[in-house]
Design a protein around this motif. Structure first.
Motif, short mmCIF file in Angstrom:
data_model
loop_
_atom_site.label_atom_id
_atom_site.label_comp_id
_atom_site.label_asym_id
_atom_site.label_seq_id
_atom_site.Cartn_x
_atom_site.Cartn_y
_atom_site.Cartn_z
N ASN A 1 1.02 -0.62 -0.29
CA ASN A 1 0.36 -0.16 0.07
C ASN A 1 0.92 1.24 0.23
O ASN A 1 1.61 1.93 0.77
CB ASN A 1 -0.72 0.19 1.43
CG ASN A 1 -1.74 0.88 1.38
OD1 ASN A 1 -2.24 1.65 0.01
ND2 ASN A 1 -2.06 1.37 2.70
N MET A 2 0.78 2.02 -0.91
CA MET A 2 2.06 3.49 -0.49
C MET A 2 0.48 4.53 -0.55
O MET A 2 -0.26 4.70 0.02
CB MET A 2 1.73 3.75 -2.33
CG MET A 2 2.54 2.78 -3.68
SD MET A 2 3.84 2.89 -2.67
CE MET A 2 4.90 4.21 -3.17
N LEU A 3 1.45 4.96 0.97
CA LEU A 3 0.98 6.33 1.69
C LEU A 3 2.23 7.80 1.35
O LEU A 3 3.06 7.04 0.99
CB LEU A 3 1.49 5.86 3.17
CG LEU A 3 1.27 4.31 3.63
CD1 LEU A 3 1.79 3.58 4.65
CD2 LEU A 3 -0.38 4.01 4.04
N PRO A 4 0.80 8.58 1.18
CA PRO A 4 1.34 9.47 0.68
C PRO A 4 2.11 10.54 2.37
O PRO A 4 1.76 9.93 3.49
CB PRO A 4 0.27 10.37 0.03
CG PRO A 4 -0.76 9.76 0.81
CD PRO A 4 -0.88 8.45 1.02
N ILE A 5 3.59 10.79 2.03
CA ILE A 5 3.95 11.09 2.68
C ILE A 5 4.14 12.59 2.88
O ILE A 5 4.80 12.65 2.13
CB ILE A 5 4.72 10.18 3.87
CG1 ILE A 5 5.45 11.52 5.16
CG2 ILE A 5 5.82 10.55 2.72
CD1 ILE A 5 6.19 10.30 6.16
N ARG A 6 3.96 13.98 3.99
CA ARG A 6 4.15 15.12 3.98
C ARG A 6 5.97 16.09 4.21
O ARG A 6 5.42 15.10 5.73
CB ARG A 6 3.23 16.08 3.43
CG ARG A 6 3.17 17.53 3.37
CD ARG A 6 1.58 18.31 3.19
NE ARG A 6 2.06 19.66 2.52
CZ ARG A 6 1.09 20.83 2.68
NH1 ARG A 6 -0.46 19.75 3.29
NH2 ARG A 6 1.02 21.48 2.04
N PHE A 7 6.47 16.35 3.96
CA PHE A 7 7.19 16.58 4.02
C PHE A 7 7.28 18.31 4.27
O PHE A 7 7.69 19.05 3.22
CB PHE A 7 8.66 15.97 3.74
CG PHE A 7 8.96 14.89 3.95
CD1 PHE A 7 8.72 14.20 5.01
CD2 PHE A 7 9.27 13.99 3.06
CE1 PHE A 7 9.16 12.58 5.16
CE2 PHE A 7 9.34 12.37 3.48
CZ PHE A 7 9.18 12.30 4.37
N GLN A 8 7.94 18.79 4.88
CA GLN A 8 7.52 20.56 5.16
C GLN A 8 8.85 20.87 6.06
O GLN A 8 8.32 21.83 6.78
CB GLN A 8 6.28 21.65 5.76
CG GLN A 8 4.75 21.16 4.58
CD GLN A 8 3.84 21.64 4.93
OE1 GLN A 8 3.19 21.32 6.35
NE2 GLN A 8 3.37 22.93 3.56
N PRO A 9 10.10 20.96 6.10
CA PRO A 9 11.21 21.07 6.70
C PRO A 9 11.38 22.41 6.63
O PRO A 9 11.18 22.69 5.64
CB PRO A 9 11.85 20.18 6.14
CG PRO A 9 12.16 19.97 4.63
CD PRO A 9 10.44 19.55 4.57
N ASP A 10 12.07 22.74 7.64
CA ASP A 10 13.09 24.48 7.81
C ASP A 10 14.09 24.11 7.49
O ASP A 10 15.43 23.64 8.52
CB ASP A 10 12.40 24.33 8.83
CG ASP A 10 13.47 25.51 9.43
OD1 ASP A 10 14.10 26.36 8.63
OD2 ASP A 10 13.03 26.63 10.15
N LEU A 11 14.57 23.56 6.42
CA LEU A 11 15.93 24.02 5.36
C LEU A 11 17.00 25.06 6.46
O LEU A 11 18.06 24.66 6.17
CB LEU A 11 16.33 24.40 4.09
CG LEU A 11 15.15 23.63 3.64
CD1 LEU A 11 14.67 23.76 1.91
CD2 LEU A 11 15.04 22.40 3.71
N ASN A 12 16.94 25.82 7.24
CA ASN A 12 17.44 26.80 8.28
C ASN A 12 18.05 25.89 9.01
O ASN A 12 18.93 25.99 9.93
CB ASN A 12 17.03 28.07 8.14
CG ASN A 12 17.26 28.29 7.47
OD1 ASN A 12 18.04 28.60 5.97
ND2 ASN A 12 15.91 29.66 7.23
N LYS A 13 17.39 23.93 9.96
CA LYS A 13 18.04 23.62 11.11
C LYS A 13 18.83 22.57 10.81
O LYS A 13 19.10 22.49 9.53
CB LYS A 13 16.57 23.14 11.08
CG LYS A 13 15.07 24.04 11.90
CD LYS A 13 14.13 23.43 12.69
CE LYS A 13 13.67 23.75 12.83
NZ LYS A 13 12.13 23.19 13.27
N ALA A 14 19.39 22.60 11.82
CA ALA A 14 20.28 21.03 11.40
C ALA A 14 20.12 20.22 10.86
O ALA A 14 18.60 19.62 11.18
CB ALA A 14 21.16 21.34 13.05
N SER A 15 20.80 19.61 9.82
CA SER A 15 20.01 18.30 9.28
C SER A 15 19.48 17.03 10.64
O SER A 15 19.16 16.47 9.59
CB SER A 15 21.64 18.25 8.04
OG SER A 15 21.69 19.15 7.33
N ILE A 16 20.81 16.67 11.06
CA ILE A 16 19.88 15.98 11.85
C ILE A 16 18.35 15.88 12.67
O ILE A 16 18.23 15.13 12.31
CB ILE A 16 21.18 15.72 12.94
CG1 ILE A 16 20.61 14.03 13.91
CG2 ILE A 16 21.19 16.89 14.04
CD1 ILE A 16 21.07 13.00 13.17
#
Length: 222
Positions: free
Chosen positions: A30-45
């Motif tokens: 089953n393919m589940l849609p997952i939405r990402f809205q990251p703050d790109l200024n934050k640390a990658s980790i």
């Protein structure tokens, strides 16, 4: 790579957690849609940890089919595209490439060759027993060519390497091009020098051009 901070991708889930399916023998995905809205200024980790928590949360709802989600969300439909997401990603663990252990039976795993893909691009990361990571992509050839996809995979590799070197690096400062791509962009694409005739005066250059194209307009009042 997408130059966006609002992304929705499809993640495959087994969808076999329901008790009534415990005796079902089939390839249930089953393919589940997952939405990402990251703050790109934050640390990658920090971004990766947030994505991990979101992934764990969505896997707790893997019995909720994509069809049910579409009925609730009611997105604009296009018969030529899948709703909600146009790209997918999967992580294939090392044990998935090991032969199955059946007593008295020898087995061999054969990777399926894909000749069609319903998504724009479907990326996969295969973890081998020696902990090496292999990146692969199945893509729509009406939208991309092999060179473009190889560039995306090289960029993905550069991001992973940058993250491994320093997980505290802000996400928008991670490299998105490999050393080979950087050399191509900075050196090869900028090698635009062409031979130029060494004429002594501007008048001589004008005269030479006039002799080559005598019927073209020399000066025009705009």
């Amino acid at each position: 790579l997408a130059e966006q901070n609002d992304i929705c991708i499809g993640i495959p889930a087994a969808g076999q957690s329901l008790t009534e399916n415990e005796h079902l023998v089939n390839h249930c995905v089953n393919m589940l849609p997952i939405r990402f809205q990251p703050d790109l200024n934050k640390a990658s980790i920090e971004i990766v940890e947030n994505m991990r928590d979101q992934m764990l949360d969505i896997m707790g709802h893997q019995s909720f089919s994509i069809g049910e989600i579409v009925k609730l969300v009611k997105p604009p439909r296009d018969p030529g595209r899948t709703p909600l997401y146009s790209s997918g990603f999967t992580l294939i663990p090392s044990h998935a490439s090991k032969p199955l252990d059946f007593s008295g039976l020898k087995t061999t795993l054969i990777r399926e060759a894909h000749s069609h893909e319903i998504l724009d691009a479907y990326f996969g990361a295969v973890i081998h027993p020696n902990q090496q990571l292999e990146l692969e992509c199945i893509y729509n050839t009406d939208l991309f060519d092999g060179e473009t996809i190889r560039g995306y995979l090289q960029g993905f590799e550069a991001i992973l390497e940058g993250f491994a070197k320093n997980p505290q690096t802000p996400f928008n400062e991670l490299p998105i091009t490999s050393p080979a791509q950087q050399h191509q962009q900075r050196i090869e694409w900028n090698s635009t020098a062409v031979p130029f005739p060494h004429l002594n005066t501007a008048y001589a250059q004008f005269e030479q051009q006039a002799n080559q194209t005598p019927d073209r307009i020399a000066v025009q009042d705009l």
